[in-house]
Design a protein around this motif. Sequence first.
Motif, PDB file in Angstrom:
ATOM      1  N   TRP A  16      14.375   6.295   1.102  1.00  0.00           N
ATOM      2  CA  TRP A  16      13.318   6.941  -0.319  1.00  0.00           C
ATOM      3  C   TRP A  16      12.486   5.639   0.180  1.00  0.00           C
ATOM      4  CZ3 TRP A  16      10.462   8.209  -3.994  1.00  0.00           C
ATOM      5  CH2 TRP A  16       9.860   7.093  -4.340  1.00  0.00           C
ATOM      6  N   LYS A  17      12.399   4.311   0.117  1.00  0.00           N
ATOM      7  CA  LYS A  17      11.841   2.909   0.827  1.00  0.00           C
ATOM      8  C   LYS A  17      10.851   3.192   1.716  1.00  0.00           C
ATOM      9  CE  LYS A  17      12.545  -1.177   0.160  1.00  0.00           C
ATOM     10  NZ  LYS A  17      13.473  -2.279   0.205  1.00  0.00           N
ATOM     11  N   ALA A  18      11.984   4.411   2.813  1.00  0.00           N
ATOM     12  CA  ALA A  18      10.451   4.967   3.804  1.00  0.00           C
ATOM     13  C   ALA A  18       9.682   5.788   3.452  1.00  0.00           C
ATOM     14  CB  ALA A  18      11.254   5.705   5.364  1.00  0.00           C
ATOM     15  N   ARG A  19       9.382   6.814   2.785  1.00  0.00           N
ATOM     16  CA  ARG A  19       8.680   7.530   2.502  1.00  0.00           C
ATOM     17  C   ARG A  19       7.718   7.487   0.928  1.00  0.00           C
ATOM     18  NH1 ARG A  19      13.546  12.677   1.416  1.00  0.00           N
ATOM     19  NH2 ARG A  19      14.169  12.455   3.594  1.00  0.00           N
ATOM     20  N   ARG A  20       8.543   6.348   0.680  1.00  0.00           N
ATOM     21  CA  ARG A  20       7.411   6.340  -0.623  1.00  0.00           C
ATOM     22  C   ARG A  20       6.054   5.518  -0.407  1.00  0.00           C
ATOM     23  NH1 ARG A  20       9.471   0.409  -3.659  1.00  0.00           N
ATOM     24  NH2 ARG A  20       8.534  -0.201  -1.390  1.00  0.00           N
ATOM     25  N   SER A  21       6.338   5.290   0.700  1.00  0.00           N
ATOM     26  CA  SER A  21       4.331   4.741   0.457  1.00  0.00           C
ATOM     27  C   SER A  21       3.481   6.377   0.920  1.00  0.00           C
ATOM     28  CB  SER A  21       4.363   3.860   1.832  1.00  0.00           C
ATOM     29  OG  SER A  21       4.480   2.714   2.007  1.00  0.00           O
ATOM     30  N   HIS A  22       4.254   6.637   2.079  1.00  0.00           N
ATOM     31  CA  HIS A  22       4.223   8.113   2.029  1.00  0.00           C
ATOM     32  C   HIS A  22       3.291   8.916   0.601  1.00  0.00           C
ATOM     33  CE1 HIS A  22       3.388  12.465   3.446  1.00  0.00           C
ATOM     34  NE2 HIS A  22       2.455  12.147   4.269  1.00  0.00           N
ATOM     35  N   TYR A  23       4.069   8.960   0.310  1.00  0.00           N
ATOM     36  CA  TYR A  23       4.310  10.021  -1.282  1.00  0.00           C
ATOM     37  C   TYR A  23       2.998   9.161  -2.074  1.00  0.00           C
ATOM     38  CZ  TYR A  23       8.476  11.766  -0.669  1.00  0.00           C
ATOM     39  OH  TYR A  23      10.006  12.930  -0.101  1.00  0.00           O
ATOM     40  N   GLN A  24       3.112   8.296  -2.332  1.00  0.00           N
ATOM     41  CA  GLN A  24       2.398   7.225  -3.324  1.00  0.00           C
ATOM     42  C   GLN A  24       0.029   7.370  -2.621  1.00  0.00           C
ATOM     43  OE1 GLN A  24       3.773   3.089  -3.210  1.00  0.00           O
ATOM     44  NE2 GLN A  24       4.678   3.620  -5.265  1.00  0.00           N
ATOM     45  N   GLN A  25       0.966   7.438  -0.869  1.00  0.00           N
ATOM     46  CA  GLN A  25      -0.963   7.394  -0.788  1.00  0.00           C
ATOM     47  C   GLN A  25      -1.913   8.833  -1.051  1.00  0.00           C
ATOM     48  OE1 GLN A  25      -3.223   5.049   0.179  1.00  0.00           O
ATOM     49  NE2 GLN A  25      -4.476   6.998   0.067  1.00  0.00           N
ATOM     50  N   ARG A  26      -0.059   9.855  -0.860  1.00  0.00           N
ATOM     51  CA  ARG A  26      -0.827  11.260  -1.014  1.00  0.00           C
ATOM     52  C   ARG A  26      -1.216  11.295  -1.838  1.00  0.00           C
ATOM     53  NH1 ARG A  26      -3.676  15.354   1.574  1.00  0.00           N
ATOM     54  NH2 ARG A  26      -2.735  16.981   1.089  1.00  0.00           N
ATOM     55  N   LEU A  27      -0.478  10.932  -3.050  1.00  0.00           N
ATOM     56  CA  LEU A  27      -0.532  11.246  -5.029  1.00  0.00           C
ATOM     57  C   LEU A  27      -2.168  10.782  -5.202  1.00  0.00           C
ATOM     58  CD1 LEU A  27       0.687  12.786  -7.519  1.00  0.00           C
ATOM     59  CD2 LEU A  27       1.449  10.453  -7.830  1.00  0.00           C
ATOM     60  N   TYR A  28      -2.296   9.931  -4.976  1.00  0.00           N
ATOM     61  CA  TYR A  28      -3.581   8.786  -4.946  1.00  0.00           C
ATOM     62  C   TYR A  28      -4.780  10.001  -3.893  1.00  0.00           C
ATOM     63  CZ  TYR A  28      -7.112   5.330  -4.685  1.00  0.00           C
ATOM     64  OH  TYR A  28      -8.026   4.738  -4.769  1.00  0.00           O
ATOM     65  N   ASP A  29      -4.753  10.352  -2.842  1.00  0.00           N
ATOM     66  CA  ASP A  29      -5.225  10.906  -2.619  1.00  0.00           C
ATOM     67  C   ASP A  29      -5.844  11.909  -3.527  1.00  0.00           C
ATOM     68  OD1 ASP A  29      -6.229   9.300  -0.381  1.00  0.00           O
ATOM     69  OD2 ASP A  29      -4.519  10.460   0.968  1.00  0.00           O
ATOM     70  N   LEU A  30      -5.289  12.891  -3.636  1.00  0.00           N
ATOM     71  CA  LEU A  30      -4.389  13.966  -4.613  1.00  0.00           C
ATOM     72  C   LEU A  30      -5.522  14.309  -6.106  1.00  0.00           C
ATOM     73  CD1 LEU A  30      -1.473  15.362  -3.588  1.00  0.00           C
ATOM     74  CD2 LEU A  30      -3.580  16.186  -3.386  1.00  0.00           C
ATOM     75  N   GLN A  31      -5.340  12.783  -6.248  1.00  0.00           N
ATOM     76  CA  GLN A  31      -5.800  12.228  -8.059  1.00  0.00           C
ATOM     77  C   GLN A  31      -7.609  12.325  -7.463  1.00  0.00           C
ATOM     78  OE1 GLN A  31      -5.734   8.168  -8.886  1.00  0.00           O
ATOM     79  NE2 GLN A  31      -5.711   8.579 -11.361  1.00  0.00           N
ATOM     80  N   TRP A  32      -7.658  11.529  -6.230  1.00  0.00           N
ATOM     81  CA  TRP A  32      -9.183  11.698  -6.622  1.00  0.00           C
ATOM     82  C   TRP A  32     -10.185  12.836  -5.992  1.00  0.00           C
ATOM     83  CZ3 TRP A  32     -12.438   8.644  -8.863  1.00  0.00           C
ATOM     84  CH2 TRP A  32     -12.380   6.989  -8.607  1.00  0.00           C
ATOM     85  N   ALA A  33      -9.529  13.917  -5.426  1.00  0.00           N
ATOM     86  CA  ALA A  33      -9.709  14.995  -5.690  1.00  0.00           C
ATOM     87  C   ALA A  33      -9.754  15.805  -5.957  1.00  0.00           C
ATOM     88  CB  ALA A  33      -8.866  15.906  -3.938  1.00  0.00           C
ATOM     89  N   ALA A  34      -8.602  15.624  -7.452  1.00  0.00           N
ATOM     90  CA  ALA A  34      -8.664  16.211  -8.542  1.00  0.00           C
ATOM     91  C   ALA A  34      -9.653  16.478  -9.512  1.00  0.00           C
ATOM     92  CB  ALA A  34      -7.314  16.576  -8.908  1.00  0.00           C
TER      93      ALA A  34
END
Length: 260
Positions: A16-34
Amino acid sequence: MLEVVNLNQKLDKATWKARRSHYQQRLYDLQWAAYDARVPTVIVFAGWDAAGKWTCVRMLTSRLDPRGFTVWPIRAARTHEQKRPWLWRFWNKLPNYGHIAIFDQSWYGRVIFEPVEHGLPEADVLRAYNDIVDFERLIALDGTIIVKFFLHISAKEQARRFKKIEADPLESWRLAPEDRERNRNYDRWLQVYEHMLERTDTSFGPWTIVEATSRWFMLDKVYRTLIASLEARLGELDVLPPAISEAEALQEESVLVEES
């Protein structure tokens, strides 16, 4: 539906910790695109007491821009709200175009808790189901992305978590008598939830059942589902931001840590 869900799904903390940063950055980018595309998002959390709804909310919002989302913890309607049509208070909490609204509980309390604990007549319950489907259809037609999570745990796991909360002086206040009563009547509530899921699972507002025994599996599934939903809509609009690698996400996280 819920009875056949495999609640033994697990994910180790290291993965989970290995994936968390990727998920959080991707969601942040998607937030701004939306935001740029003026696409609103509604995220609904429902499920058993102590299943981890607030854990999910805290994690999802930890790396989002706070100017672009609102969290709504829903409780029973107040006196002035009871004098209006029952969905009025939820219409007022819908997000602006481009923003995100996260609901801990939601309009689903009308068909879950009010019939069982407050004696809402069956005719009103059936009408409320129609109201909910119509409400979600209308906001979906207006462009809102609807993502609904039902966090599922067993009666045994819920009782174990209640004991842990009760033993902690700083957390015991969270437990109410009705929480224990619901655990004792787990099978009855299971039927209520089953009926709700069957009546309100639609193409424009689908439910995702999240196996929440393992915290890390729960968070992983919530992130994956939410990201996939946002990517699908933004892809349709041809405004999907480019994907980043896990290494790039880790680099972004290290920069944020240094800046803070």
